[in-house]
Design a protein around this motif. Structure first.
Motif, PDB file in Angstrom:
ATOM      1  N   LYS A  64       0.851  -1.184   0.000  1.00 20.33           N
ATOM      2  CA  LYS A  64       0.000   0.000   0.000  1.00 20.33           C
ATOM      3  C   LYS A  64       0.888   1.235   0.000  1.00 20.33           C
ATOM      4  O   LYS A  64       1.978   1.232   0.582  1.00 20.33           O
ATOM      5  N   LEU A  65       0.415   2.282  -0.666  1.00 19.91           N
ATOM      6  CA  LEU A  65       1.141   3.547  -0.697  1.00 19.91           C
ATOM      7  C   LEU A  65       0.126   4.673  -0.550  1.00 19.91           C
ATOM      8  O   LEU A  65      -0.788   4.811  -1.372  1.00 19.91           O
ATOM      9  N   VAL A  66       0.284   5.487   0.513  1.00 16.01           N
ATOM     10  CA  VAL A  66      -0.675   6.552   0.811  1.00 16.01           C
ATOM     11  C   VAL A  66       0.054   7.882   0.942  1.00 16.01           C
ATOM     12  O   VAL A  66       1.017   7.993   1.717  1.00 16.01           O
ATOM     13  N   LEU A  67      -0.407   8.892   0.175  1.00 22.85           N
ATOM     14  CA  LEU A  67       0.120  10.250   0.308  1.00 22.85           C
ATOM     15  C   LEU A  67      -0.671  10.983   1.388  1.00 22.85           C
ATOM     16  O   LEU A  67      -1.902  10.907   1.429  1.00 22.85           O
ATOM     17  N   HIS A  68       0.033  11.717   2.242  1.00 22.86           N
ATOM     18  CA  HIS A  68      -0.617  12.500   3.293  1.00 22.86           C
ATOM     19  C   HIS A  68      -0.550  13.980   2.875  1.00 22.86           C
ATOM     20  O   HIS A  68       0.410  14.689   3.202  1.00 22.86           O
ATOM     21  N   THR A  69      -1.558  14.418   2.136  1.00 20.55           N
ATOM     22  CA  THR A  69      -1.580  15.791   1.618  1.00 20.55           C
ATOM     23  C   THR A  69      -2.362  16.701   2.555  1.00 20.55           C
ATOM     24  O   THR A  69      -3.047  16.240   3.481  1.00 20.55           O
ATOM     25  N   LYS A  70      -2.299  17.997   2.288  1.00 26.70           N
ATOM     26  CA  LYS A  70      -3.041  18.964   3.095  1.00 26.70           C
ATOM     27  C   LYS A  70      -4.541  18.774   2.961  1.00 26.70           C
ATOM     28  O   LYS A  70      -5.313  19.135   3.860  1.00 26.70           O
ATOM     29  N   LYS A  71      -4.971  18.201   1.832  1.00 24.84           N
ATOM     30  CA  LYS A  71      -6.403  17.989   1.603  1.00 24.84           C
ATOM     31  C   LYS A  71      -6.870  16.621   2.095  1.00 24.84           C
ATOM     32  O   LYS A  71      -8.047  16.294   1.983  1.00 24.84           O
ATOM     33  N   GLY A  72      -5.936  15.835   2.598  1.00 28.28           N
ATOM     34  CA  GLY A  72      -6.303  14.510   3.084  1.00 28.28           C
ATOM     35  C   GLY A  72      -5.427  13.421   2.479  1.00 28.28           C
ATOM     36  O   GLY A  72      -4.526  13.678   1.682  1.00 28.28           O
ATOM     37  N   ASP A  75      -4.697   7.520  -1.820  1.00 27.23           N
ATOM     38  CA  ASP A  75      -4.147   6.202  -2.124  1.00 27.23           C
ATOM     39  C   ASP A  75      -3.516   6.209  -3.516  1.00 27.23           C
ATOM     40  O   ASP A  75      -4.150   6.632  -4.492  1.00 27.23           O
ATOM     41  N   ILE A  76      -2.280   5.743  -3.608  1.00 25.21           N
ATOM     42  CA  ILE A  76      -1.583   5.621  -4.887  1.00 25.21           C
ATOM     43  C   ILE A  76      -1.571   4.144  -5.285  1.00 25.21           C
ATOM     44  O   ILE A  76      -1.093   3.304  -4.512  1.00 25.21           O
ATOM     45  N   PRO A  77      -2.090   3.788  -6.456  1.00 25.98           N
ATOM     46  CA  PRO A  77      -2.117   2.369  -6.852  1.00 25.98           C
ATOM     47  C   PRO A  77      -0.706   1.798  -7.003  1.00 25.98           C
ATOM     48  O   PRO A  77       0.168   2.426  -7.589  1.00 25.98           O
ATOM     49  N   VAL A  78      -0.504   0.628  -6.444  1.00 33.07           N
ATOM     50  CA  VAL A  78       0.786  -0.061  -6.510  1.00 33.07           C
ATOM     51  C   VAL A  78       0.730  -1.100  -7.631  1.00 33.07           C
ATOM     52  O   VAL A  78      -0.208  -1.906  -7.692  1.00 33.07           O
ATOM     53  N   ALA A  79       1.728  -1.097  -8.512  1.00 37.30           N
ATOM     54  CA  ALA A  79       1.782  -2.092  -9.588  1.00 37.30           C
ATOM     55  C   ALA A  79       2.249  -3.441  -9.052  1.00 37.30           C
ATOM     56  O   ALA A  79       1.699  -4.484  -9.393  1.00 37.30           O
ATOM     57  N   SER A  80       3.273  -3.409  -8.188  1.00 33.12           N
ATOM     58  CA  SER A  80       3.789  -4.644  -7.589  1.00 33.12           C
ATOM     59  C   SER A  80       4.858  -4.287  -6.574  1.00 33.12           C
ATOM     60  O   SER A  80       5.311  -3.143  -6.489  1.00 33.12           O
ATOM     61  N   ALA A  81       5.270  -5.278  -5.821  1.00 39.12           N
ATOM     62  CA  ALA A  81       6.404  -5.124  -4.913  1.00 39.12           C
ATOM     63  C   ALA A  81       7.677  -5.542  -5.635  1.00 39.12           C
ATOM     64  O   ALA A  81       7.642  -6.336  -6.578  1.00 39.12           O
ATOM     65  N   VAL A 196       5.355   1.432  -9.174  1.00 39.43           N
ATOM     66  CA  VAL A 196       4.083   2.049  -9.569  1.00 39.43           C
ATOM     67  C   VAL A 196       4.129   2.305 -11.065  1.00 39.43           C
ATOM     68  O   VAL A 196       5.199   2.411 -11.676  1.00 39.43           O
ATOM     69  N   ASN A 197       2.945   2.412 -11.679  1.00 43.10           N
ATOM     70  CA  ASN A 197       2.906   2.681 -13.120  1.00 43.10           C
ATOM     71  C   ASN A 197       3.182   4.161 -13.402  1.00 43.10           C
ATOM     72  O   ASN A 197       3.272   4.982 -12.486  1.00 43.10           O
ATOM     73  N   GLU A 198       3.300   4.477 -14.665  1.00 46.30           N
ATOM     74  CA  GLU A 198       3.697   5.831 -15.048  1.00 46.30           C
ATOM     75  C   GLU A 198       2.662   6.873 -14.639  1.00 46.30           C
ATOM     76  O   GLU A 198       3.004   7.983 -14.221  1.00 46.30           O
ATOM     77  N   GLU A 199       1.393   6.519 -14.742  1.00 47.34           N
ATOM     78  CA  GLU A 199       0.326   7.454 -14.372  1.00 47.34           C
ATOM     79  C   GLU A 199       0.382   7.783 -12.885  1.00 47.34           C
ATOM     80  O   GLU A 199       0.323   8.954 -12.484  1.00 47.34           O
ATOM     81  N   ALA A 200       0.524   6.749 -12.044  1.00 44.70           N
ATOM     82  CA  ALA A 200       0.636   6.978 -10.604  1.00 44.70           C
ATOM     83  C   ALA A 200       1.938   7.703 -10.283  1.00 44.70           C
ATOM     84  O   ALA A 200       2.006   8.512  -9.346  1.00 44.70           O
TER      85      ALA A 200
END
Length: 391
Positions: A64-72, A75-81, A196-200
Motif C-alpha cells: 500500500k502507498l498513501v500520500l498524506h496531503t493537506k487535503k487529506g 491512495d496511490i495504486p501499486v503495480a507490484s512489490a 508504480v505505473n507511469e500514471e501513478a
C-alpha cells in the motif's frame, strides 16, 4: 494411454494451471500445482519420483502507498512489490518523499525510458565461452531496461541510506506493468521497495517536489527453510537403455556475462554423459537463442541493424553441441516462429523468432517436427511437436 495434442487440450491445461493462482517457487500455489501434475502423471500409469530442495523464501502479503496531503490522504495504486527488497511492519513506514539523496526516508526514482542499452551492461564478451563469441552492441526491451536500471537503483538507494523506495515504470502501459515480478535475481536487500505505473508516478513526482509525507507498506513473510519440489518418472522400456528426456528453459537475462553459455555447457555435458552410457537422449524446450541460427532474419521484415540490437536473441551456439547430437529443424510446414516479443500487443509488426525446439542423440530417428501455429493466441510461445523412433 494415448495423449491427444490439440488447441483445446492445450487451453484446458493452461486454464487448469492458472486456476492455482500465483505459483512462485515454494508458495502454496506452487506446491498444489506440483501435486496436480503428479496426479496427472499417475493417471497415465506412472509413479513420479520427487526431488526436494530447501531455500529462504520471501513472499509479499500486502502492499500500500498513501500520500498524506493537506487535503487529506490519497491512495496511490501499486503495480507490484520489488521481490526480496525488504519489508515494513504491517502498519507501514511513514516519511517524506525525496529524490536520491543521502539518508532520506522514501526515495522516488524513475526508470529511464531507454530504447536500447549497451549489451555490456548485462553481458561480458571478455569472459564468454567459446572465446570467439561475438556479442551485438545493443539490446532493448522495456522490461529488460527497467530490470537493469532497478538493480542499480535499489543498490544506490541502499548505499545512500534510504529507508525505502518507490520505482516508477516508464513507457509501458498500466496493464503491462501490473503484477510484474521484477527484479527476480537478487537476495534479501533490507530496503522495502514498490513499483508504480507511469500514471501513478506523475502524482508521486508532484508530491516529491513538495516533500509530501507518505506511508509505504510492504508486509512480507520470510520462510527460512521453504521447499521447492521437482519430479521425474521412469518409463519401463524393452531393453536396458534409458530414454532420457530433458525439458529446459535457459536464461535470457542475467548479470553474469557467460551465464547462458555455462548453462548450455552444463546441460550438454549431462547429455553427453547419458549418451556415453548408451542411453537415448532428447532435450527440448526454450533455449532463448535463435534455434536455427537465422530465424530472426528470415521471419522479420527489419534491417540487420534493428535485429542486431536484440542481443538476448543470439545465434544458437551450435559448436557446443556434443558429438552424436543434432538439432531437429526439418520442419514439416517450413520455418515458423515459436516466440514473439512482448513489448507491444501481437501484430504483424511484432518481432518473432524460433527459440524452442528439440536436440536428439543419433540413436533416435525424428520422423516429424513442426511448430504449431496458434497465432500466439494462448501464450507468447507457439508449441513445437516432434515424433520419433528409437533405433
Amino acid at each position: 494411454m494415448s495423449i491427444q495434442l490439440s488447441k483445446e487440450n492445450m487451453l484446458k491445461g493452461m486454464n487448469d494451471m492458472n486456476a492455482f493462482g500465483s505459483r512462485l517457487t515454494g508458495s502454496k500455489g506452487h506446491h498444489e500445482f506440483v501435486e496436480y501434475l503428479k496426479e496427472e502423471v499417475r493417471a497415465i500409469g506412472y509413479e513420479p519420483v520427487s526431488d526436494v530442495k530447501t531455500f529462504e523464501r520471501w513472499e509479499e502479503k500486502e502492499t500500500k502507498l498513501v500520500l498524506h496531503t493537506k487535503k487529506g490522504d490519497v491512495d496511490i495504486p501499486v503495480a507490484s512489490a520489488f521481490p526480496y527488497s525488504g519489508e515494513t511492519c504491517p502498519e507501514g513506514f511513514t516519511g517524506k518523499l525525496s529524490k536520491l539523496r543521502p539518508f532520506k526516508d522514501i526515495v522516488v526514482m524513475r526508470m529511464p525510458d531507454f530504447s536500447r542499452i549497451p549489451s555490456a551492461v548485462a553481458f561480458s564478451e571478455r569472459r564468454a565461452m567459446p572465446a570467439d563469441l561475438h556479442l551485438t552492441r545493443f539490446y532493448k526491451g522495456p522490461v529488460a531496461v527497467a530490470f537493469v536500471k532497478a538493480t542499480i537503483g535499489i543498490f544506490l538507494a541502499k548505499f545512500t541510506g534510504a529507508k525505502s523506495a518507490v520505482f516508477i515504470w516508464q513507457k509501458m502501459s498500466n496493464e503491462m506493468v501490473q503484477g510484474q515480478y521484477l527484479n527476480f535475481i537478487l537476495g534479501h536487500l533490507g530496503i522495502p521497495t514498490l513499483w508504480v505505473n507511469e500514471e501513478a508516478g506523475k502524482e508521486l513526482l508532484k508530491a516529491r517536489k513538495k516533500k509530501t509525507k507518505a506511508t509505504l507498506t510492504l508486509d512480507a513473510e520470510i520462510e527460512k527453510k521453504a521447499t521447492a519440489e521437482s519430479f521425474y518418472v521412469v518409463v519401463p522400456g524393452k531393453n536396458h537403455k534409458e530414454n532420457v528426456i530433458i525439458n529446459t528453459h535457459t536464461s535470457a537475462y542475467g548479470t553474469d556475462g557467460d551465464l547462458q553459455t555455462r548453462q548450455m555447457q552444463m546441460m550438454f555435458d549431462d547429455m553427453a554423459a547419458e549418451y556415453k552410457k548408451g542411453n537415448y537422449v532428447i532435450c527440448g524446450g526454450d533455449f532463448n537463442h535463435d534455434f536455427t541460427g537465422d530465424s530472426k532474419y528470415k521471419l522479420n521484415d527489419a534491417t540487420p541493424e534493428d535485429l542486431e540490437a536484440l542481443a538476448w536473441c543470439a545465434e544458437f551456439p551450435a559448436e557446443l553441441i556434443p558429438e552424436g547430437f543434432a538439432r531437429v529443424t526439418d520442419y514439416a510446414s517450413g520455418l515458423r516462429p515459436s516466440t514473439r516479443n512482448t513489448d507491444i500487443p501481437y501484430s504483424d509488426a511484432s518481432f518473432v523468432v524460433t527459440l524452442d525446439g528439440f536436440i536428439v542423440s543419433d540413436n533416435i530417428e525424428p520422423t516429424f517436427v513442426d511448430v504449431i501455429d496458434t497465432g500466439f493466441k494462448y501464450s507468447d510461445h507457439n508449441p513445437v511437436k516432434m515424433k520419433f523412433k528409437l533405433k
